[in-house]
Design a protein around this motif. Structure first.
Motif, PDB file in Angstrom:
ATOM      1  N   VAL C  12       0.839  -1.207   0.000  1.00  0.00           N
ATOM      2  CA  VAL C  12       0.000   0.000   0.000  1.00  0.00           C
ATOM      3  C   VAL C  12       0.867   1.247   0.000  1.00  0.00           C
ATOM      4  O   VAL C  12       0.653   2.191  -0.765  1.00  0.00           O
ATOM      5  N   VAL C  15       2.506   1.894  -3.406  1.00  0.00           N
ATOM      6  CA  VAL C  15       1.582   2.456  -4.393  1.00  0.00           C
ATOM      7  C   VAL C  15       1.263   3.913  -4.070  1.00  0.00           C
ATOM      8  O   VAL C  15       1.131   4.751  -4.967  1.00  0.00           O
ATOM      9  N   LEU C  16       1.163   4.222  -2.751  1.00  0.00           N
ATOM     10  CA  LEU C  16       0.888   5.610  -2.366  1.00  0.00           C
ATOM     11  C   LEU C  16       2.034   6.515  -2.793  1.00  0.00           C
ATOM     12  O   LEU C  16       1.802   7.635  -3.268  1.00  0.00           O
ATOM     13  N   LEU C  18       3.860   6.022  -5.322  1.00  0.00           N
ATOM     14  CA  LEU C  18       3.676   6.148  -6.764  1.00  0.00           C
ATOM     15  C   LEU C  18       2.684   7.272  -7.064  1.00  0.00           C
ATOM     16  O   LEU C  18       2.892   8.082  -7.971  1.00  0.00           O
ATOM     17  N   ARG C  19       1.601   7.327  -6.261  1.00  0.00           N
ATOM     18  CA  ARG C  19       0.594   8.373  -6.453  1.00  0.00           C
ATOM     19  C   ARG C  19       1.201   9.751  -6.139  1.00  0.00           C
ATOM     20  O   ARG C  19       0.904  10.732  -6.802  1.00  0.00           O
ATOM     21  N   ALA C  32      -2.301  11.696  -0.759  1.00  0.00           N
ATOM     22  CA  ALA C  32      -1.522  10.464  -0.680  1.00  0.00           C
ATOM     23  C   ALA C  32      -0.618  10.475   0.543  1.00  0.00           C
ATOM     24  O   ALA C  32      -0.469   9.457   1.223  1.00  0.00           O
TER      25      ALA C  32
END
Lengths: 162, 105, 89
Positions: C12, C15-16, C18-19, C32
């Motif tokens: 998680v 991916v955050l 990445l955001r 994010a």
């Protein structure tokens, strides 16, 4: 007002004891000192609301929380289903709900509850209305029915008459 | 008790992963907030409940409940402040781009 | 079994980030980072259980509070270009 400050200080001392778990003289006196300091700071900030009964609010909370928890689970499942759906069936929109008959604290609780359930969150809070952004049309309509507002207006008790 | 805790932890992890998936999939900022609020609400609640059912020490349970309480109080406030600022920013943008004041270099 | 949740939270967080890197607007990034803070709190609490040292919960508790204050501070700085000025509507 002094009584409220003292109650706040003793509650903060209780929190201190619960968090530290030690009952030595040094730690206890530090706890009393910091409890009084924070209570004085709260008093200076004038956060206390004289026409709001914290006791009544807390006593009614156990009746509200289970229903609210179920509501959170339900809306979570709904939003999760929509995210996992390959076609992404969402229709974002903004609407307004009225907060008439709710006092300041109840309005804050209402706005927080709206934000805590996924699918809806508050954009703006006025005196009489809350502007809500919802992920789908259905959640917006469900909010308009005002079941949550009823429950929260029960929570604020009978002290409020305006 | 062990099984209950295990189920809660796995369910919480699954909801967190769904939330991040939504954060990547949803098209614009205002709908991404909904995905983030899945992680903030049910993901955090389920994982912390899983930890609560796992522990025996009352001090640990009290601390976990306090973490849950603080997160449930502060999370929505932060999200509201964020969304409110975004809306204000958008309004300011719209009023900055008045046709009366062209910004030609 | 804590390891499962631990790894899920790590994914998680990745991916955050990445955001945060992708996010078209600054609000996506702040959102994010705010959620990242929630994930860190859960991670610290899980780590405390993973290593059987419940002292980590104090750190998680503090982090939950500081995360909120930092989000509000960044938003305030962003809204009126200063941390000292009061917010005017």
């Amino acid at each position: 007002m002094l009584i409220r400050t003292l109650i706040a200080a003793s509650l903060l001392l209780l929190l201190w004891i619960l968090l530290s778990g030690h009952l030595g003289i040094l730690l206890l006196s530090l706890g009393i000192a910091s409890g009084l300091l924070v209570a004085w700071l709260i008093h200076r900030l004038a956060l206390q609301n004289p026409d709001f009964s914290t006791l009544y609010f807390s006593l009614n909370l156990p009746r509200f929380l289970p229903w609210f928890f179920l509501e959170v689970v339900r809306s979570n499942l709904d939003v999760s289903w929509r995210i996992l759906h390959p076609k992404l069936p969402i229709s974002p929109n903004t609407s307004t709900v009225s907060t008439s008959k709710l006092n300041n604290v109840a309005t804050t609780a209402y706005a927080n509850c709206i934000t805590l359930t996924p699918g809806t969150y508050t954009l703006n809070v006025d005196d009489q209305t809350i502007e809500v952004h919802s992920l789908t049309q259905e959640t917006a309509e469900k909010l308009q029915q005002g079941k949550m507002k009823e429950r929260i207006s029960v929570l604020q008790g009978r002290l409020n008459t305006s | 008790m062990f099984v209950v805790s295990w189920i809660l932890l796995v369910l919480g992890s699954v909801f967190c992963l769904i939330g991040t998936l939504g954060l990547m999939r949803l098209p614009d900022f205002y709908s991404r907030v909904h995905a983030a609020s899945i992680i903030d609400s049910l993901g955090a609640i389920l994982i912390l409940l899983g930890l609560i059912t796992q522990s025996q020490d009352p001090l640990v349970i009290i601390k976990l409940i306090l973490i849950l309480l603080f997160m449930m109080l502060t999370g929505p406030t932060a999200v509201h402040a964020l969304a409110h600022t975004a809306v204000l920013r958008e309004k300011n943008r719209a009023s900055d781009q008045d046709p009366e004041q062209p910004h030609e270099p | 079994m804590f390891t499962t949740a631990f790894i899920a939270i790590l994914v998680v967080m990745f991916v955050l980030l990445l955001r945060v890197a992708l996010g078209p607007t600054i609000f996506d990034r702040i959102l994010a980072i705010n959620t990242f803070g929630t994930a860190i709190v859960l991670l610290i609490a899980l780590f405390g259980f993973l290593t059987a040292r419940p002292d980590f919960l104090d750190i998680a508790l503090l982090y939950a509070l500081i995360n909120f204050i930092s989000t509000i501070a960044v938003l305030k700085l962003f809204r009126n270009d200063s941390l000292g000025k009061p917010i005017d509507e």
